[in-house]
Design a protein around this motif. Structure first.
Motif, PDB file in Angstrom:
ATOM      1  N   ILE A 477      -3.635  -3.815   0.716  1.00 21.59           N
ATOM      2  CA  ILE A 477      -2.835  -2.616   0.409  1.00 21.59           C
ATOM      3  C   ILE A 477      -3.467  -1.376   1.030  1.00 21.59           C
ATOM      4  O   ILE A 477      -2.760  -0.521   1.592  1.00 21.59           O
ATOM      5  CB  ILE A 477      -2.704  -2.452  -1.120  1.00 21.59           C
ATOM      6  N   ARG A 478      -4.784  -1.264   0.956  1.00 22.26           N
ATOM      7  CA  ARG A 478      -5.452  -0.107   1.557  1.00 22.26           C
ATOM      8  C   ARG A 478      -5.227  -0.071   3.068  1.00 22.26           C
ATOM      9  O   ARG A 478      -5.049   0.997   3.653  1.00 22.26           O
ATOM     10  CB  ARG A 478      -6.947  -0.138   1.228  1.00 22.26           C
ATOM     11  N   GLU A 479      -5.226  -1.246   3.679  1.00 22.45           N
ATOM     12  CA  GLU A 479      -4.996  -1.304   5.126  1.00 22.45           C
ATOM     13  C   GLU A 479      -3.565  -0.880   5.441  1.00 22.45           C
ATOM     14  O   GLU A 479      -3.316  -0.149   6.416  1.00 22.45           O
ATOM     15  CB  GLU A 479      -5.249  -2.720   5.636  1.00 22.45           C
ATOM     16  N   GLN A 480      -2.612  -1.327   4.626  1.00 26.34           N
ATOM     17  CA  GLN A 480      -1.216  -0.930   4.824  1.00 26.34           C
ATOM     18  C   GLN A 480      -1.038   0.575   4.685  1.00 26.34           C
ATOM     19  O   GLN A 480      -0.326   1.210   5.485  1.00 26.34           O
ATOM     20  CB  GLN A 480      -0.312  -1.636   3.804  1.00 26.34           C
ATOM     21  N   ARG A 481      -1.686   1.143   3.656  1.00 22.57           N
ATOM     22  CA  ARG A 481      -1.491   2.568   3.373  1.00 22.57           C
ATOM     23  C   ARG A 481      -2.307   3.464   4.297  1.00 22.57           C
ATOM     24  O   ARG A 481      -1.993   4.643   4.477  1.00 22.57           O
ATOM     25  CB  ARG A 481      -1.885   2.878   1.913  1.00 22.57           C
ATOM     26  N   GLY A 482      -3.433   2.918   4.819  1.00 23.50           N
ATOM     27  CA  GLY A 482      -4.264   3.708   5.716  1.00 23.50           C
ATOM     28  C   GLY A 482      -5.196   4.660   5.020  1.00 23.50           C
ATOM     29  O   GLY A 482      -5.781   5.555   5.654  1.00 23.50           O
ATOM     30  N   TRP A 483      -5.348   4.506   3.703  1.00 24.22           N
ATOM     31  CA  TRP A 483      -6.310   5.348   2.974  1.00 24.22           C
ATOM     32  C   TRP A 483      -6.845   4.558   1.783  1.00 24.22           C
ATOM     33  O   TRP A 483      -6.296   3.535   1.399  1.00 24.22           O
ATOM     34  CB  TRP A 483      -5.691   6.684   2.533  1.00 24.22           C
ATOM     35  N   GLU A 484      -7.935   5.032   1.224  1.00 17.03           N
ATOM     36  CA  GLU A 484      -8.630   4.296   0.166  1.00 17.03           C
ATOM     37  C   GLU A 484      -7.957   4.542  -1.180  1.00 17.03           C
ATOM     38  O   GLU A 484      -8.344   5.415  -1.960  1.00 17.03           O
ATOM     39  CB  GLU A 484     -10.103   4.712   0.109  1.00 17.03           C
TER      40      GLU A 484
END
Length: 544
Positions: A477-484
């Motif tokens: 999910i973090r990779e999809q959203r591009g933020w932590e």
């Protein structure tokens, strides 16, 4: 710390050779006519002792398994014994005990391989003694007895060593099986307790009548007791297996104690206890999880044995350190019980206290954790006046400089978008319903299939089956959203191991069963901490 068997053997060598020297000196003083015959033996033993001192220093400076050094020490021992028995003749017969001792000692310390080697050298030494000393040649049957003894005793020792090794391997295997069983049972038992707690919290928030709320309160109280017993058993299991390795952190002591008080608010209400916490501005270097467990267990005891009375928690200075002190006004503990209260399963029984829950493990856990943290626990109590328990020796620390965190629009949980990943249907339903009652918008997933979310926060079970973990779902999910995206893992496994594995990923961890107030508090903390979005280097995110 692992024992250095070779160093211990070197110490025993010095002790035995000193005793042999004393024996020869006494023998020389008794047999004054032949005293001169013992002079070479005395000189040799003194030389042997000096060489043994240097050998011990070498072993101390350079420990480890060195076959040639061990072979040299064996030859060194047997040479000394041979010299004494060749020159000593009949009077040196008791020194044979040293020969047998050296042979068995090498086997017991280093195993059957060295026992066989030592036996061969010992037999060679006896043959050499028989050949060089006329006395032994005049006593063939005595010499034969020594030969047989030198063979039979080590052979029997080898049998015992083999049986011991097999028994030890079986015990290790059984212990590993027990560990696997307890680990799985721990996870499987936590799940229903966890889900029941969440369902109970949902019922509490429903529009129920007074009688129904009272029943829900009783269910919650019983569940709290089960959770406490369960955690005590798991704590003892973890301590028994030496799996707790305390790692210190700089902790605000006042905030830690405040969190413990918050977690025990309902239990205090059930017990009719007013919890009074004295504000503390101090910071300490300590493992926060282990110190929390100590305070939690002490506070639970106070709630059990001092119902209806106020309990005071405070911090006092003690020299250069600090002490956490808990006072209650309960029945107190008689002086004869005080030395025993830290033993496992020991409980101080009073008339009509059969309904007090517990296994008598709380104080035992406190004592054993105190040894890990290198702090002290003291109990002072007077019957009819109450009890004071102090955790002393806490190391005061320099306060952390905290960076002010930017507040976001999420000052509460209302409207918070939550991605919930959980493979247990009951837990998934209970958690989802509870979060929705708190005003959250919940997106549920049972695994990583089709995992996509525009959430503000992620809650995931760590163990999602054999293919994927909660941490890997968070990474996706973090990779999809591009933020932590702020994330929380809830686990039924050993929490210390999970925390260590997730330490670098900025993921909060809670252990099942989780109390709803505890879950809410962590979510609020994660929301508060959600400052500027941190862009991720997706190349460093572990693949699922």
């Amino acid at each position: 710390m692992e024992k250095n068997s070779e160093l211990n053997q070197a110490t025993v060598r010095l002790i035995v050779s000193a005793c042999a020297l004393l024996y020869i000196i006494i023998l020389a003083s008794i047999e004054t006519d032949d005293a001169a015959a013992y002079t070479p033996i005395i000189i040799y033993i003194v030389t042997f002792i000096i060489a043994s001192v240097f050998l011990r220093l070498l072993i101390q400076r350079k420990p480890g398994h060195f076959f040639w050094r061990r072979l040299f020490t064996m030859l060194h021992d047997y040479a000394g014994i041979a010299f004494a028995m060749v020159l000593g003749g009949e009077g040196a017969l008791p020194i044979y005990a040293a020969l047998l001792w050296v042979t068995l000692g090498n086997g017991v310390r280093f195993g059957s391989r060295y026992l066989a080697l030592a036996t061969v050298i010992a037999l060679s030494v006896l043959v050499l003694i028989f050949w060089l000393n006329p006395f032994w040649r005049t006593q063939p049957y005595l010499f034969l007895m020594l030969i047989v003894t030198t063979v039979v005793v080590p052979a029997y020792a080898h049998t015992l060593l083999k049986r011991t090794r097999i028994a030890s391997e079986e015990a290790i295997t059984a212990n590993q099986e027990k560990s696997r069983f307890l680990a799985q049972a721990s996870h499987d038992l936590r799940q229903p307790i966890h889900s029941i707690g969440l369902f109970t919290a949902c019922l509490r928030d429903a529009k129920l009548g007074v009688e129904e709320l009272r029943l829900v309160d009783n269910i919650d109280r019983s569940l709290h007791t089960v959770s406490q017993l369960f955690r005590s058993i798991l704590d003892i299991y973890t301590l028994d297996h030496g799996k707790l390795v305390p790692q210190s952190d700089t902790v605000h002591l006042g905030e830690l104690l405040q969190d413990v008080v918050k977690q025990n608010t309902e239990a205090a209400r059930w017990a009719g206890v007013e919890l009074r916490l004295r504000a503390s501005p101090y910071w300490v270097n300590v493992n926060p999880g282990l110190l929390t467990t100590m305070v939690q267990n002490l506070l639970s005891n106070a709630l059990k044995y001092a119902p209806g009375q106020p309990v005071l928690i405070g911090v006092r200075r003690q020299g250069t350190g600090l002490a956490v002190v808990i006072y209650d006004k309960g029945r107190g503990i008689a002086a004869e019980h005080l030395p025993e209260v830290f033993k496992e399963f020991y409980r101080v029984r009073h008339v009509r206290d059969k309904d007090v829950e517990g296994l008598g493990l709380g104080l035992s856990i406190v004592k054993r954790i105190s040894q890990l943290l290198e702090v002290d626990v003291h109990i002072h109590s007077r019957v009819g006046h109450g009890t004071k328990v102090a955790i002393s020796g806490l190391e005061q620390a320099t306060p952390k400089i905290l960076t002010p965190k930017l507040k976001t629009v999420h000052s509460r949980l209302n409207g918070l978008r939550v991605c919930l990943v959980e493979d247990d249907a009951n837990v998934l339903m209970a958690t989802s319903v509870l979060l929705e009652k708190w005003g959250c918008k919940v997106q549920t997933h049972s695994d990583d299939q089709g995992l996509a979310s525009d959430c503000d926060i992620i809650i995931a079970d760590f163990d999602l089956g054999t293919k994927v973990s909660g941490a890997e779902c968070i990474a996706v999910i973090r990779e999809q959203r591009g933020w932590e995206v702020p994330a929380l893992v809830i686990t039924g496994h050993e929490i210390a191991r999970i925390r260590e594995s997730l330490q670098s990923l900025n993921i909060a961890v809670l252990a099942k069963p989780v109390r709803p107030p505890e879950l809410r508090a962590v979510l609020l903390e994660l929301v508060k901490a959600d400052g500027p979005r941190v862009q991720l280097d997706v190349s460093k995110i572990p693949a699922s």
